[in-house]
Design an enzyme around this catalytic site. Sequence first.
Site, PDB file in Angstrom:
ATOM      1  NE  ARG A  53      18.757  26.947 -27.342  1.00  0.00           N
ATOM      2  CZ  ARG A  53      20.233  27.993 -27.347  1.00  0.00           C
ATOM      3  NH1 ARG A  53      20.370  28.666 -27.568  1.00  0.00           N
ATOM      4  NH2 ARG A  53      20.763  27.696 -26.335  1.00  0.00           N
ATOM      5  N   GLY A  54      17.827  28.031 -24.135  1.00  0.00           N
ATOM      6  CA  GLY A  54      19.118  28.636 -23.112  1.00  0.00           C
ATOM      7  C   GLY A  54      18.673  29.057 -21.706  1.00  0.00           C
ATOM      8  CB  ALA A  55      19.540  28.326 -17.811  1.00  0.00           C
ATOM      9  NE  ARG A  94      12.428  23.466 -23.026  1.00  0.00           N
ATOM     10  CZ  ARG A  94      14.284  23.685 -23.434  1.00  0.00           C
ATOM     11  NH1 ARG A  94      14.609  24.740 -23.914  1.00  0.00           N
ATOM     12  NH2 ARG A  94      15.208  22.227 -23.687  1.00  0.00           N
ATOM     13  CG  ASP A 243      20.180  24.008 -19.872  1.00  0.00           C
ATOM     14  OD1 ASP A 243      21.246  23.533 -19.861  1.00  0.00           O
ATOM     15  OD2 ASP A 243      19.260  24.614 -19.762  1.00  0.00           O
ATOM     16  CE  LYS A 254      19.866  20.980 -25.446  1.00  0.00           C
ATOM     17  NZ  LYS A 254      18.694  20.254 -25.521  1.00  0.00           N
TER      18      LYS A 254
HETATM   19  O1  MRU Z   1      17.725  23.194 -24.927  1.00  0.00           O
HETATM   20  P1  MRU Z   1      17.823  24.059 -25.038  1.00  0.00           P
HETATM   21  O2  MRU Z   1      18.776  25.061 -26.207  1.00  0.00           O
HETATM   22  O3  MRU Z   1      17.252  25.529 -24.343  1.00  0.00           O
HETATM   23  O4  MRU Z   1      19.369  24.681 -24.383  1.00  0.00           O
HETATM   24  C1  MRU Z   1      20.732  25.185 -24.270  1.00  0.00           C
HETATM   25  C2  MRU Z   1      21.658  25.051 -23.238  1.00  0.00           C
HETATM   26  O5  MRU Z   1      21.635  23.758 -23.040  1.00  0.00           O
HETATM   27  C3  MRU Z   1      22.923  25.956 -22.669  1.00  0.00           C
HETATM   28  O6  MRU Z   1      23.711  25.141 -22.984  1.00  0.00           O
HETATM   29  C4  MRU Z   1      22.109  26.029 -21.439  1.00  0.00           C
HETATM   30  O7  MRU Z   1      20.972  26.694 -21.829  1.00  0.00           O
HETATM   31  C5  MRU Z   1      23.361  27.390 -20.944  1.00  0.00           C
HETATM   32  S1  MRU Z   1      22.870  28.981 -22.457  1.00  0.00           S
HETATM   33  C6  MRU Z   1      23.805  30.227 -21.466  1.00  0.00           C
END
Ligand code: MRU
Length: 355
Positions: A53-55, A94, A243, A254
């Site tokens: 996870r994380g963009a 997603r 994201d 988030k």
């Molecule tokens: O649902 P997630 O854990 O994928 O959400 C991640 C976030 O909101 C991060 O802050 C975002 O992707 C930036 S990651 C460098």
Amino acid sequence: MTQNPPFRTIEWVGDIDGFVRLIDQTLLPTTVQYRDCRTVEEVWEAIRSLRVRGAPAIGVAAAMGVVVGMQKNVPLGGFASRLQEVCDYLRTSRPTAVNLFWALERMQAHLQPHPEGVKPERLRKLLLEESLRIETEDRAMCRAIGLAGKDLIGEGQGVLTHCNAGGLATADYGTALAVMFAAAESGKRFHVFADETRPLLQGARLTAWELHERGIDVTLICDNMAAQVMKEGRVQLVIVGADRIAANGDTANKIGTYGVALLARAHGIPFYVAAPSSTFDLSLSSGDQIPIENRDGREITHAFGRQTAPEGVKVYNPAFDVTPAELIAGIITEKGIIRPVTNESIRSKWGESGA
Ligand code: MRU
């Protein structure tokens, strides 16, 4: 502080017939376990269930997912249609992080146009090379973001972050946390407050773990404590990840990020976003157009193996929110800081052709 992360977020193992290996983030911080994905369905599941996870990390996973999706004896005649099918399938994993769509578009564009009659073996090699390039470039962008933002952190300051925008959310090093790692590497001492980040606790499970493992001074707080911690004068700077960032600078991140930005404004604390060019979506004029993922209500009522709400109660579980550009002091990118955050400053950073 240690220089390198004590984990590998995601990697390709082997040659074109290899597989994707990722750290299973749903098990952290108590168990460090890697998961091998050998089919596109396994990669899709890993993205959907937040094992990865994380963009930016989602983008890398999707790109590598294309490579495994193209492995099963795809004949030359059916190559293009199978590629479309695999990419469309991964696009459903997603909806909010634009890096997913950006990476898949890049994978498809890489083979278009390709000369007639090229063997599938060669095309698959090209796809693998492109996915590895996306990963390598992400590493470089993270390092550049760290260097671009490190001077924002003053000696002895308190920095608050929300969710996890660290090495776990990228190929390596992170975005918001990259700024902190780079500041620490330059010898600065400061203190981080990590919001726990309900409902899935990415702040507690991942950010607190990552910072703690790397020897950075971190204190975990519940999300609803941020206002009090700011009022007590303990926070001088907020840095979060993103994201998807629209052309006017409105930023999806988030759920809870928007609230943190409002709190920062109320307390006169600068609120920064750290994100690579792959997180900008200049096709959207404002944040109203960003698709927000709604997740299963059981993440709120039955998280981590315990029921904490009455059976059958209605639940609303948006996974992201949008912070309006006017609350953002600057966006830290691999090409420097965009400040102030406006249509014009964003356009001029990425050029007319877009990010
Ligand atoms: O649902 P997630 O854990 O994928 O959400 C991640 C976030 O909101 C991060 O802050 C975002 O992707 C930036 S990651 C460098």
